[in-house]
Structure formats: structure tokens, C-alpha cells
Motif scaffolding. Structure first.
Motif, PDB file in Angstrom:
ATOM      1  N   PHE A 101      -2.247  -6.276   6.330  1.00  0.00           N
ATOM      2  CA  PHE A 101      -2.773  -4.982   5.604  1.00  0.00           C
ATOM      3  C   PHE A 101      -1.584  -4.105   5.316  1.00  0.00           C
ATOM      4  N   LYS A 102      -0.373  -4.888   5.318  1.00  0.00           N
ATOM      5  CA  LYS A 102       0.703  -3.792   4.759  1.00  0.00           C
ATOM      6  C   LYS A 102       1.163  -2.532   5.588  1.00  0.00           C
ATOM      7  N   SER A 109       0.840  -1.045  -0.082  1.00  0.00           N
ATOM      8  CA  SER A 109       0.141   0.126  -0.132  1.00  0.00           C
ATOM      9  C   SER A 109       0.831   1.189   0.144  1.00  0.00           C
ATOM     10  N   GLU A 126     -11.254  -0.823   9.309  1.00  0.00           N
ATOM     11  CA  GLU A 126     -11.556  -1.863   8.513  1.00  0.00           C
ATOM     12  C   GLU A 126     -10.510  -2.905   8.580  1.00  0.00           C
ATOM     13  N   THR A 127      -9.332  -2.746   8.347  1.00  0.00           N
ATOM     14  CA  THR A 127      -8.116  -3.541   8.343  1.00  0.00           C
ATOM     15  C   THR A 127      -7.861  -4.278   9.739  1.00  0.00           C
ATOM     16  N   LEU A 128      -8.262  -3.324  10.685  1.00  0.00           N
ATOM     17  CA  LEU A 128      -7.643  -3.866  12.336  1.00  0.00           C
ATOM     18  C   LEU A 128      -8.972  -4.584  12.848  1.00  0.00           C
ATOM     19  N   THR A 179       2.209  -7.934   8.147  1.00  0.00           N
ATOM     20  CA  THR A 179       0.898  -7.763   8.272  1.00  0.00           C
ATOM     21  C   THR A 179       0.105  -8.154   7.198  1.00  0.00           C
ATOM     22  N   GLY A 195      -3.051   0.345   9.109  1.00  0.00           N
ATOM     23  CA  GLY A 195      -4.034   0.205   9.985  1.00  0.00           C
ATOM     24  C   GLY A 195      -5.395   1.017  10.086  1.00  0.00           C
ATOM     25  N   THR A 196      -6.426   0.585   9.632  1.00  0.00           N
ATOM     26  CA  THR A 196      -7.811   1.436   9.860  1.00  0.00           C
ATOM     27  C   THR A 196      -8.649   0.444  10.424  1.00  0.00           C
TER      28      THR A 196
END
Length: 343
Positions: free
Chosen positions: A325-326, A24, A332-334, A323, A329-330
Motif C-alpha cells: 500500500f506504498k 501514493s 482499508e489498506t491494513l 509495502t 496505512g489506513t
């Protein structure tokens, strides 16, 4: 996170933590790029000695890595020792030099407080047959690559420039969520005289400006809630209309406490602590840049032990690739995930 050689913790926040992503983040490099032959061949039943040269024992980020180092050592017939430099690069250089002279360790995992100053003792360690793993902070003069800058080391790092760009992306996304154009952004630096922080700050500010943000302040936010609170007080006094604030997770904890209940300011942290996850999930923070530091420390130690025992291992691993989610962390991703350490 303190002199010219003091680091970030968290980092990392940034700063922080730092932060070497291969996805990302726009300019990240591919992880686990190549393999390296072992420095020696040691039987699996021979116990090895691992030295962890961490930022500081009192630092939560270093403690997370240390937990991973210990776990890997226990699982792979090795002992582990934390060599505490307390954020002092000169002390860390002397500690590594002494360890090489005394042949105290077979494998060393290094969180460099000063990635340039420690280059020479790293070369001495390699010449002495010690396996060296560079963890989180690049060792050498470049901050834009995850590739080893000293021949023979294993590198598992978060490139500070990619970290800064990742923080900027989260910040710009926060601006979009608020619907602010132009968007006023304050970037809380870790330390202004620390090379890693300087590289991260330059990359973050450049990316924010390129994305159309108005960077209204870049004060020193440091790596504690108190220093972040102080920086935020100054930001609010000079720029009461600030929309987004970015800094180490520790600094953002202090900064966000000043505006509790307000919905017109969003925060972005640098670090994957329990507190950072909570801030993101309750909506106070838009996001946080996450390096899974326990996993990072464990992976670094496993690679070092494998290499010392004669196995081929990757020489360059991108910490952000650890991770799903690269690192970005948001909410949604967390969702459903648990942080690996607490500040």
C-alpha cells in the motif's frame, strides 16, 4: 527516537518515522533504480560478518530492523552483530571508524543518527573493501532522495521529505473524513534539532498548508508515549478545537490516550507498530505511515551480502515499495495484515 544527532525510532515513526515512498506519496522516487557491481568476490561457502549500526538497542524500530538483519544473516552464511550507538551520532561515527580500522566486518548496515557526520567513515569503509548498506536514513546532505549520496553504497531508505508528504496526505484525508473545513491540525515534531526531523517537518507542514489545513501547533512530540502525552496536553490547552494530530507512532500512543472516547479528533502516526495498527483498526487513528522495518532490515542485509559475494544488486530501493500500500496505512489498506514490530 537524545542530542542533536538522536533519531527517531519509529518511527517513524516519523518521524518519525520516518519516512521514501514511490507511489501514493506525491514526490517519491522510483525504487530499485539501478544495479551495482560487487566490491569483492567471495565464495558462497565463506562465512561473512555483518555489523548492524542501529539507532539504539532499546529502540523498537531498530530492533525490528535487527530482527531482519539476523534472519538474513542466518539464511546466507553470515554472522551479525548489533553495534549500539544509543542515538548518538558522534558515538556512531567513532564506532564505524574503529570497525574499519579493526576490519571487524565484511558488510555494514547503517541506520544513521547523523547522515552528514557519518559520510567520511562510510567512505573509509568502502575504501577498505567493506560493503556498506544505508538503511532507512539517507547518508549525505539531502533528505529528498533515495539515491545513494556516496558512490559505492547500497541505499534502501525512506526519504524524509516523502515521509512528511505522506503524513500530510493522511492528515488531510482525516480532515475530509471529519468534514472539517478549515481543519485544525497539530503536527508533533520528533526533535527540533535533528536534521532528518527538520526536513520531514518542513515537508509535512508545507503540504498540509497547501492542502488547506490550518496548522495550529508544531510542538516537540518526540518518540515516547510520555513525550507525546505532554505535547498533546499543551496542544489541547492552546487549541481545544484541534481536529487532527500527527506524530510518531509512539507519541501518538500517548497523545490519543488523553482523548479516549472522543470522536471529534483523529490521529495519524508515523510508524508501523502493532500499537499503530490497532489504533487505525479501532478507528481512533485515521492512519499511520508504515515502513515494514523487519523486511527493510532483512532486504538491506541480503543486498549487502549478495554484493560482497560478487552479485549485481539494486543501488537504490524505496522502503515504501516494500509495502503493498506504498506506506500509507489506513483501515482499508491494513485490513488482514500484521505489524512487524511492537513499540
Amino acid at each position: 527516537m537524545k542530542r542533536t544527532t538522536r533519531a527517531v525510532a519509529a518511527v517513524f515513526g516519523a518521524a518519525a518515522l520516518a519516512l521514501a515512498s514511490a507511489c501514493s506519496n506525491p514526490n517519491a522516487e522510483a525504487g530499485a533504480s539501478s544495479t551495482s557491481s560487487a566490491s569483492s568476490t567471495v565464495s558462497a561457502d565463506q562465512q561473512l560478518r555483518v555489523g548492524f549500526f542501529g539507532f539504539a538497542k532499546a529502540n523498537s524500530f531498530a530492533q525490528a530492523a535487527w530482527a531482519g538483519v539476523q534472519e538474513a544473516a542466518q539464511e546466507n552464511n553470515a554472522t551479525a552483530e548489533f553495534v549500539d550507538s544509543n542515538f548518538d551520532g558522534a558515538v556512531q561515527v567513532q564506532q564505524l571508524t574503529d570497525a574499519v580500522t579493526s576490519k571487524r566486518f565484511d558488510v555494514v548496515v547503517i541506520q544513521a543518527n547523523d547522515g552528514t557526520a557519518i559520510t567520511q567513515p562510510v567512505k573509509q569503509a568502502l575504501a577498505a573493501g567493506i560493503t556498506v548498506v544505508v538503511e532507512f536514513t539517507p547518508i549525505g546532505g539531502r533528505f529528498d532522495t533515495i539515491e545513494p549520496q556516496v558512490d559505492g553504497v547500497i541505499s534502501i531508505v525512506d526519504a524524509p521529505t516523502a515521509n512528511g508528504q505522506g503524513l500530510a496526505k493522511l492528515g488531510l484525508d482525516a480532515c475530509k473524513q471529519l468534514g472539517k473545513q478549515p481543519c485544525q491540525v497539530a503536527y508533533l515534531q520528533g526533535f527540533d534539532n535533528y536534521p532528518l526531523d527538520a526536513a520531514r517537518t518542513e515537508a509535512a507542514v508545507a503540504a498540509l498548508k497547501a492542502g488547506g489545513a490550518d496548522v495550529v501547533a508544531t510542538p516537540i512530540g518526540g518518540y515516547t508515549p510520555d513525550s507525546g502525552r505532554t505535547a498533546m496536553q499543551n496542544v489541547l490547552q492552546a487549541n481545544p478545537g484541534v481536529n487532527v494530530v500527527i506524530g510518531s507512532s509512539q507519541a501518538i500512543e500517548g497523545a490519543s490516550a488523553l482523548t479516549e472516547g472522543r470522536t471529534d479528533i483523529l490521529y495519524v502516526g508515523n510508524g508501523g507498530s502493532t500499537q499503530a495498527y490497532a489504533g487505525v483498526m479501532d478507528g481512533t487513528w485515521y492512519g499511520t505511515y508504515v515502513i515494514p522495518e523487519k523486511t527493510d532490515g532483512k532486504t538491506a542485509t541480503e543486498l549487502g551480502l549478495k554484493k560482497h559475494r560478487g552479485e549485481d544488486v539494486p543501488v537504490a530501493t524505496n522502503s515504501a515499495d516494500l509495502t503493498p500500500f506504498k506506506a500509507l496505512g489506513t483501515k482499508e489498506t491494513l485490513a488482514g495484515l500484521t505489524a512487524e514490530y511492537s513499540d
